[in-house]
Design a protein around this motif. Structure first.
Motif, PDB file in Angstrom:
ATOM      1  N   PHE A 653       0.846  -1.198   0.000  1.00 11.10           N
ATOM      2  CA  PHE A 653       0.000   0.000   0.000  1.00 11.10           C
ATOM      3  C   PHE A 653       0.878   1.243   0.000  1.00 11.10           C
ATOM      4  O   PHE A 653       1.723   1.429   0.872  1.00 11.10           O
ATOM      5  CB  PHE A 653      -0.913   0.004   1.220  1.00 11.10           C
ATOM      6  CG  PHE A 653      -1.778   1.229   1.318  1.00 11.10           C
ATOM      7  CD1 PHE A 653      -2.809   1.445   0.427  1.00 11.10           C
ATOM      8  CD2 PHE A 653      -1.553   2.171   2.301  1.00 11.10           C
ATOM      9  CE1 PHE A 653      -3.602   2.569   0.517  1.00 11.10           C
ATOM     10  CE2 PHE A 653      -2.348   3.300   2.397  1.00 11.10           C
ATOM     11  CZ  PHE A 653      -3.374   3.492   1.498  1.00 11.10           C
ATOM     12  N   THR A 654       0.664   2.112  -1.003  1.00 10.31           N
ATOM     13  CA  THR A 654       1.460   3.324  -1.153  1.00 10.31           C
ATOM     14  C   THR A 654       0.597   4.547  -0.897  1.00 10.31           C
ATOM     15  O   THR A 654      -0.549   4.619  -1.368  1.00 10.31           O
ATOM     16  CB  THR A 654       2.055   3.407  -2.575  1.00 10.31           C
ATOM     17  OG1 THR A 654       2.847   2.244  -2.807  1.00 10.31           O
ATOM     18  CG2 THR A 654       2.928   4.640  -2.721  1.00 10.31           C
ATOM     19  N   GLN A 655       1.136   5.506  -0.143  1.00 10.54           N
ATOM     20  CA  GLN A 655       0.432   6.755   0.087  1.00 10.54           C
ATOM     21  C   GLN A 655       1.422   7.910   0.079  1.00 10.54           C
ATOM     22  O   GLN A 655       2.598   7.746   0.414  1.00 10.54           O
ATOM     23  CB  GLN A 655      -0.338   6.719   1.409  1.00 10.54           C
ATOM     24  CG  GLN A 655       0.518   6.548   2.639  1.00 10.54           C
ATOM     25  CD  GLN A 655      -0.302   6.466   3.907  1.00 10.54           C
ATOM     26  OE1 GLN A 655      -0.211   5.520   4.662  1.00 10.54           O
ATOM     27  NE2 GLN A 655      -1.099   7.480   4.152  1.00 10.54           N
ATOM     28  N   THR A 656       0.931   9.077  -0.340  1.00  8.62           N
ATOM     29  CA  THR A 656       1.750  10.271  -0.368  1.00  8.62           C
ATOM     30  C   THR A 656       1.707  10.937   0.997  1.00  8.62           C
ATOM     31  O   THR A 656       0.620  11.240   1.507  1.00  8.62           O
ATOM     32  CB  THR A 656       1.254  11.256  -1.443  1.00  8.62           C
ATOM     33  OG1 THR A 656       1.303  10.608  -2.709  1.00  8.62           O
ATOM     34  CG2 THR A 656       2.122  12.500  -1.480  1.00  8.62           C
ATOM     35  N   LEU A 657       2.877  11.181   1.579  1.00  3.41           N
ATOM     36  CA  LEU A 657       2.953  11.786   2.901  1.00  3.41           C
ATOM     37  C   LEU A 657       3.192  13.287   2.839  1.00  3.41           C
ATOM     38  O   LEU A 657       2.704  14.033   3.680  1.00  3.41           O
ATOM     39  CB  LEU A 657       4.076  11.126   3.716  1.00  3.41           C
ATOM     40  CG  LEU A 657       3.968   9.623   3.935  1.00  3.41           C
ATOM     41  CD1 LEU A 657       5.142   9.126   4.759  1.00  3.41           C
ATOM     42  CD2 LEU A 657       2.663   9.269   4.626  1.00  3.41           C
ATOM     43  N   ALA A 658       3.990  13.728   1.869  1.00  3.62           N
ATOM     44  CA  ALA A 658       4.316  15.151   1.798  1.00  3.62           C
ATOM     45  C   ALA A 658       4.661  15.525   0.364  1.00  3.62           C
ATOM     46  O   ALA A 658       5.195  14.711  -0.395  1.00  3.62           O
ATOM     47  CB  ALA A 658       5.478  15.477   2.723  1.00  3.62           C
TER      48      ALA A 658
END
Length: 787
Positions: A653-658
């Protein structure tokens, strides 16, 4: 040194195994500090009425909803309520004169010459048995605790019994006991000097029993745990099992080697008639092996037993035995948790006996005739045959007792389930000391959640996953809880499934800690799924306690894989992404840091740079380095400008943090401003040449220091910095400056002046022109700022 080569090879194998298993999953996914636990109402501490408990004994009575504690000259009863714990105290010092006698023998008045309570066991429906060291003169008393629903706690100080053989004289010596059928079984050193290591049975109506003084039976043992475990429905076959370490005597062992043992005696053993009178006639022992398979058949052994926990099942005859082991090497520090099945332990005791013809011979399996009834079995219906009935061990033939005395050790060791540990840790900055386990029902199966206490006051919450038909286990550390404010060894742990709580003891006191707090994991389906906590599931609106028998169908949980893409596909996963841009400024040839910390230490972070709608992964080298907290530019180049995207990946699972926009200021222009304004009279305290820059662009500091002339010069300097950066990014600069340098008073003044500055910018914005190849410039008319 040649004789030590296999040993060092074994240690090297341990290092290799530990390095191979040191994945991100071994890092706690969530770390909660002492303050975090208190602020979320997950933990509460009891330190005694005088602030120093010196805890030495704990007994959790779930029937009465009470926790009994023993410490230095004191006993406590805590009534466990839903919100708080009502407590009662009994002061119990040594008998008159015993403290003075102890001091005269050279013992320490504070750490030895007191009554340290070592034993708390239920005696009957209304009384508790308590035993303490009594300043090196052990003593026992019966505590009246009343019936269920009452909270009484009293003791008759005149009705004190001799405690010798029930607890050690020395409060620092190891000790294990269990109370059953009105009788106390204890493994301890029973003399003043701490040399007579024995297994005692006392109290009750039968005569006192003990082990014979023989190093073949017990060789400098360290007792860890004692439990009565039935073999079958015939109570005459009940046996008491002792878990301990001792100096080894097997073939090939180097001098001083330590082995872990499981020993047992029959609960109905009364000794022999002519041989072993009032001595155990059924005592036998076997080796417990906890090792990691290594290259070329060399296993890495963890020999020192630290703690044992019996995970009770519906079948009381077959609990699972969890044990913590450590290495005893100076080469490296390693720990392992092994799990044993009672069927494997019984199989070892039913196997061949170990035998040695003489000191010059090697150990081997005994191949001669074994007398009947087999040594180590209990007199019961199973052992009785027509014409050969045994009412008690006193009816056993002398040949059986002699064989038991000469062959206490079994030849086959007991191996753990799957032949390897479920958890291995090496070269960690703490020691594993205590363990309790809770078997939890989850959506995709049953999981054993281990709570492991350390010597620095933390508790690890760990699960071990088995991948398909493979023998390999995957260790997942869910949480690390800092239970106590300061590092202190955890000396005891009790688990209450009824209250879903841990009771963690240390010299500083006892903490009640909730087993879970699901909302801590976050407010999204993906975060709840990634937590992989068997206690928790996504119920459609929040992360909450998973109840196996609940009628609610919308429950998302995936402990084995932790894959939110599958579990939360109908949820808005993009809600977790950070879409707002943030601007970061840096100066050429200076160091600059882009901060980005993933929500989970188990996640892998990737940095991308975006230029002209094209994204590519940031190339790392000695100049641009990825750290646990973000991206570090040791020396910034102009071509480093761009939009940097920080992404985390966890279980697919990939998510954008900043998303950070890096603006690089021209080094020459900044140097000119620095030289012109700082040389004009700014104080040296504003300079910070160690970072390759100046602290003069601290607007709040400029207002608070120096003469009026210096403050005016700093304002002029700040105007030029604003020209360099551009007015459109002023809010970001303001936020950064306020956070770094302004106190409350200066912050208010700073905001007022910046508001005037913005108004001036709005009136001048229409008149501003843009030149090709130039940055947006701030108008020269800054009279509002001057005011």
């Amino acid at each position: 040194m040649k004789g030590l080569t296999p040993f060092f090879n074994m240690m090297l194998a341990a290092l290799l195994v530990a390095a191979a298993s040191a994945t991100k999953l071994n890092v706690p996914r969530l770390r909660l500090s002492y303050k975090d636990l208190l602020s979320t109402n997950r933990s509460s501490i009891f330190s005694g009425h005088h602030g120093q408990l010196s805890l030495t004994a704990v007994f959790l009575d779930e029937y009465r909803d009470r926790l009994f504690l023993g410490g230095k000259d004191v006993l406590y009863s805590l009534l466990l309520g839903p919100t708080s714990s009502e407590s009662k105290e009994i002061y119990w010092p040594p008998l008159p004169g015993n403290r003075e006698d102890c001091i005269q023998t050279g013992k320490d008045p504070q750490t030895e010459c007191a009554n340290f309570v070592r034993l708390l066991q239920p005696f009957n429906r209304t009384h508790l048995l308590a035993c303490g060291t009594g300043a090196f003169q052990p003593m026992c008393a019966f505590i009246y605790v009343g019936h269920r629903g009452e909270h009484v706690f009293t003791m008759d100080p005149t009705n004190v019994e001799n405690g010798r053989g029930k607890v050690p004289h020395d409060p620092s010596l190891p000790f294990a006991s269990t109370f059953s059928g009105g009788e106390l079984y204890a493994g301890l050193t029973a003399d003043f000097l701490g040399r007579d290591s024995v297994i005692f049975r006392s109290m009750g109506g039968r005569s006192t029993m003990r082990t014979e003084t023989d190093q073949k039976l017990l060789h400098d043992p360290k007792f860890i745990a004692a439990h009565l475990i039935p073999d079958n429905d015939d109570r005459d076959n009940d046996k008491v099992y002792f878990f301990f370490t001792e100096k080894a005597s097997e073939a090939g062992d180097r001098e001083g080697a330590i082995h872990t043992r499981v020993g047992r005696v029959c609960a109905n053993d009364v000794g022999g008639q002519r041989v072993l009178v009032n001595k155990w006639s059924t005592f036998i022992k076997a080796r417990l092996v906890c090792s990691v398979p290594g290259p070329h058949g060399i296993d890495t052994h963890f020999n020192q037993l630290e703690d044992v926990f019996l995970l009770r099942t519906k079948d009381e005859r077959n609990p699972d035995v969890y044990a913590i082991f450590s290495t005893i090497s100076n080469v490296f520090q390693g720990f392992a948790v092994c799990v044993y099945r009672m069927s494997d332990i019984r199989e070892a005791f039913n196997g061949p006996f170990a035998h040695k013809e003489s000191p010059d011979y090697q150990w081997g399996a005994y191949e001669g005739r074994v007398p009947y009834p087999r040594p180590g079995v209990c007199p019961s219906k199973i052992t009785n045959q027509p014409g050969r009935e045994f009412g008690s061990t006193k009816d056993f033939p002398d040949s059986v007792l002699q064989f038991a005395r000469n062959h206490p050790l079994m030849w086959r060791p007991v191996f753990p389930a799957l032949r390897q540990p479920v958890l291995v840790k090496a070269n960690i900055p703490y020691k594993l000391k205590q363990i309790v386990v809770d078997r939890v029902e989850a959506e995709d199966g049953q999981y054993d959640v281990m709570f492991i206490g350390t010597n620095v006051g933390t508790v690890l919450k760990v699960i071990a996953l088995h991948s398909g038909n493979s023998l390999e286990t995957e260790e997942v550390t869910l949480e690390e809880l800092q239970v106590f404010k300061v590092p202190t060894p955890i000396t005891s742990m009790e688990i209450s499934v009824k209250r879903q709580a841990l009771f963690v003891g240390s010299p500083a006191g006892v903490a009640q800690v909730k087993l879970h707090r699901c909302e801590t994991y976050g407010k999204a389906c993906a975060e709840c799924c990634l937590a992989r906590d068997p206690y928790c599931a996504w119920d459609g609106s929040l992360c909450s306690r998973y109840m196996p028998n609940s009628k609610r169908r919308f429950r998302r949980q995936d402990i084995r894989h932790g894959n939110p893409t599958l579990q939360c596909m109908d949820q808005n996963l993009s809600d977790l992404d950070v879409t707002e841009d943030r601007v970061v400024y840096g100066t050429e040839n200076n160091s600059t840091f882009l901060e980005c910390v993933p929500r989970s230490p188990q996640a892998t972070v990737t940095w991308l740079i975006q230029r002209d709608n094209h994204k590519e992964e940031v190339k790392l080298d000695d100049r641009v380095m990825a750290t646990e907290q973000g991206l570090l530019f040791r020396s910034l180049f102009h071509q480093d400008e761009g939009v940097y995207i920080c992404r985390s990946r966890e279980h697919g699972f990939t998510q954008t943090l900043a998303r950070l926009t890096l603006e690089v200021l021209q080094g020459e222009t900044v140097d000119e401003l620095m030289a012109r304004d700082n040389m004009a009279g700014l104080p040296d305290s504003f300079k910070d040449r160690s970072a390759g820059s100046y602290r003069a662009w601290m607007p709040c500091a400029a207002y608070s220091r120096g003469s009026s002339n210096q403050m005016g010069q700093s304002r002029t300097w700040f105007k030029d910095i604003m020209q360099l950066i551009g007015p459109s990014n002023l809010p970001h600069v303001e936020e950064y400056c306020e956070r770094m340098w302004c106190n409350d008073k200066l912050r208010r003044k700073h905001k007022s002046m910046l508001e005037k500055y913005r108004q001036a910018q709005e009136s001048a914005r229409k008149a501003r022109s843009k030149s090709s190849g130039e940055r947006n410039r701030t108008p020269r008319d800054l009279s509002a700022w001057e005011e």
